[in-house]
Write a protein that holds these residues in place. Structure first.
Motif, PDB file in Angstrom:
ATOM      1  N   UNK A 128       0.634  -0.566   0.043  1.00  0.00           N
ATOM      2  CA  UNK A 128      -0.139  -0.196   0.207  1.00  0.00           C
ATOM      3  C   UNK A 128       0.956   1.482   0.072  1.00  0.00           C
ATOM      4  N   UNK A 129       2.083   1.725  -0.727  1.00  0.00           N
ATOM      5  CA  UNK A 129       2.961   2.325  -0.751  1.00  0.00           C
ATOM      6  C   UNK A 129       3.682   2.586  -1.827  1.00  0.00           C
ATOM      7  N   UNK A 130       4.030   3.709  -2.331  1.00  0.00           N
ATOM      8  CA  UNK A 130       4.637   3.376  -3.567  1.00  0.00           C
ATOM      9  C   UNK A 130       6.240   3.129  -3.404  1.00  0.00           C
ATOM     10  N   UNK A 131       7.066   2.478  -4.095  1.00  0.00           N
ATOM     11  CA  UNK A 131       8.562   2.753  -4.335  1.00  0.00           C
ATOM     12  C   UNK A 131       9.222   3.119  -5.162  1.00  0.00           C
ATOM     13  N   UNK A 132      10.078   2.970  -6.147  1.00  0.00           N
ATOM     14  CA  UNK A 132      11.106   3.337  -6.648  1.00  0.00           C
ATOM     15  C   UNK A 132      10.978   2.747  -8.108  1.00  0.00           C
ATOM     16  N   UNK A 133      10.455   3.847  -9.011  1.00  0.00           N
ATOM     17  CA  UNK A 133      10.100   4.080 -10.319  1.00  0.00           C
ATOM     18  C   UNK A 133      10.340   5.129 -10.998  1.00  0.00           C
ATOM     19  N   UNK A 134      10.281   5.013 -11.778  1.00  0.00           N
ATOM     20  CA  UNK A 134      10.988   6.077 -13.189  1.00  0.00           C
ATOM     21  C   UNK A 134      10.224   7.515 -13.222  1.00  0.00           C
ATOM     22  N   UNK A 135       8.549   7.864 -12.624  1.00  0.00           N
ATOM     23  CA  UNK A 135       8.450   8.760 -11.847  1.00  0.00           C
ATOM     24  C   UNK A 135       8.667   9.824 -10.082  1.00  0.00           C
ATOM     25  N   UNK A 136       9.245   8.584 -10.027  1.00  0.00           N
ATOM     26  CA  UNK A 136      10.038   9.397  -8.447  1.00  0.00           C
ATOM     27  C   UNK A 136      11.231   9.568  -9.141  1.00  0.00           C
ATOM     28  N   UNK A 137      12.167   8.468  -9.188  1.00  0.00           N
ATOM     29  CA  UNK A 137      13.508   9.330  -9.958  1.00  0.00           C
ATOM     30  C   UNK A 137      13.747  10.701 -10.158  1.00  0.00           C
ATOM     31  N   UNK A 138      11.873  10.408 -11.473  1.00  0.00           N
ATOM     32  CA  UNK A 138      12.701  11.820 -12.172  1.00  0.00           C
ATOM     33  C   UNK A 138      12.041  13.435 -11.041  1.00  0.00           C
ATOM     34  N   UNK A 139      11.129  13.315 -10.320  1.00  0.00           N
ATOM     35  CA  UNK A 139      10.641  14.341  -9.684  1.00  0.00           C
ATOM     36  C   UNK A 139      11.995  14.200  -8.128  1.00  0.00           C
ATOM     37  N   UNK A 140      12.665  13.579  -7.674  1.00  0.00           N
ATOM     38  CA  UNK A 140      13.893  13.588  -6.610  1.00  0.00           C
ATOM     39  C   UNK A 140      15.204  14.245  -7.148  1.00  0.00           C
ATOM     40  N   UNK A 141      15.400  13.700  -8.715  1.00  0.00           N
ATOM     41  CA  UNK A 141      16.118  14.972  -9.657  1.00  0.00           C
ATOM     42  C   UNK A 141      17.527  14.493  -8.876  1.00  0.00           C
ATOM     43  N   UNK A 142      17.757  13.022  -8.354  1.00  0.00           N
ATOM     44  CA  UNK A 142      19.512  12.884  -8.189  1.00  0.00           C
ATOM     45  C   UNK A 142      19.163  12.328  -6.606  1.00  0.00           C
ATOM     46  N   UNK A 143      18.255  12.451  -5.973  1.00  0.00           N
ATOM     47  CA  UNK A 143      18.001  12.166  -4.738  1.00  0.00           C
ATOM     48  C   UNK A 143      17.717  10.711  -4.743  1.00  0.00           C
ATOM     49  N   UNK A 144      17.003   9.978  -5.593  1.00  0.00           N
ATOM     50  CA  UNK A 144      16.522   8.610  -5.666  1.00  0.00           C
ATOM     51  C   UNK A 144      18.366   7.850  -5.531  1.00  0.00           C
ATOM     52  N   UNK A 145      19.151   8.648  -5.917  1.00  0.00           N
ATOM     53  CA  UNK A 145      20.429   7.775  -6.394  1.00  0.00           C
ATOM     54  C   UNK A 145      21.098   8.114  -4.740  1.00  0.00           C
ATOM     55  N   UNK A 146      20.988   9.565  -4.371  1.00  0.00           N
ATOM     56  CA  UNK A 146      21.939   9.373  -3.004  1.00  0.00           C
ATOM     57  C   UNK A 146      21.173   8.749  -1.685  1.00  0.00           C
ATOM     58  N   UNK A 147      19.891   9.125  -1.472  1.00  0.00           N
ATOM     59  CA  UNK A 147      19.953   8.760   0.060  1.00  0.00           C
ATOM     60  C   UNK A 147      18.649   7.632  -0.213  1.00  0.00           C
ATOM     61  N   UNK A 148      19.203   6.495   0.554  1.00  0.00           N
ATOM     62  CA  UNK A 148      18.234   4.905   0.332  1.00  0.00           C
ATOM     63  C   UNK A 148      17.277   5.186   0.718  1.00  0.00           C
TER      64      UNK A 148
END
Length: 243
Positions: A128-148
């Motif tokens: 019942x929660x969103x995980x890591x996907x293309x939209x998340x990574x795009x909005x995160x602007x690099x944060x998805x690669x630096x924050x576990x």
């Protein structure tokens, strides 16, 4: 396994920091603008494969792609064991727990702010929660690669395990009398935010050590979860700098 990352905002920091994760960068056919050309030049300089594809390929992508996407190595899933190990080895960790947040734009925005504020990890439940996907990574602007982003089976159980390691949990709840600015956010702290519209689930709320509210002066009764995360995390940064 591979993931797909699209958009300049996501690809620029990924290429700059982790080119080894990228299998290829694909640009839309036709003339490139200055930012696209700069990205292409950097990819070639780093030895990353570059391809061109017709517009119809990009029309099939969900969201705003800005004429570029990349095939990247799928991120290894971080586990509860990883999280417990990081906390044990980190002085005054700052964590974010998200209780069934389902909007990828909110998760992406929270990861972006988490990167800016030095968050150790963001924790979400498996169901019942969103995980890591293309939209998340795009909005995160690099944060998805630096924050576990840690996915756990039982959010409350993980909270209880971390409490045994000395982490204090502060939950955001609009109806409580104590405000965010009265809370102590120094030391080992986890900020707990609830889902869009529903807030914290009863068991998650009960597991928190403290509940605090962000003061609201106008007609709006609550903030978007990603905005609330930003307000709270920067208050934590402010307090930690004064410590």
């Amino acid at each position: 396994m591979t993931d797909q990352v699209y958009g300049l905002h996501a690809l620029e920091p990924l290429l700059a920091k982790h080119p080894e994760q990228i299998f290829q960068v694909v640009f839309c056919e036709g003339r490139l603008n200055a930012r696209q050309q700069a990205l292409l030049d950097l990819a070639m300089q780093l030895g990353v494969r570059v391809q061109r594809a017709p517009k119809k390929v990009f029309d099939q992508l969900a969201g705003v792609h800005q004429g570029v996407y990349a095939d990247v190595a799928a991120q290894a899933a971080y586990t509860e064991a990883d999280l417990l190990d990081w906390v044990a080895k980190t002085t005054d960790p700052l964590l974010v727990f998200l209780d069934e947040v389902q909007d990828p734009h909110n998760l992406g925005a929270i990861l972006r702010t988490a990167d800016a504020t030095g968050v150790t990890a963001v924790v979400v439940p498996k169901n019942n929660a969103v995980g890591l996907n293309a939209t998340v990574r795009k909005v995160a602007s690099g944060g998805a690669e630096s924050v576990p982003l840690v996915v756990v089976t039982n959010l409350v159980r993980t909270m209880e395990q971390l409490q045994q390691q000395g982490v204090w949990f502060t939950g955001l709840a609009g109806e409580t009398e104590q405000t965010l600015y009265q809370a102590d956010l120094t030391g080992p702290v986890a900020i707990v935010l609830g889902a869009e519209g529903k807030g914290l689930r009863p068991l998650t709320r009960k597991a928190c050590d403290y509940l605090v509210a962000i003061p609201m002066q106008g007609q709006v009764s609550s903030l978007n979860v990603s905005v609330a995360a930003g307000v709270t995390l920067y208050e934590a940064v402010r307090q930690r700098q004064l410590k």
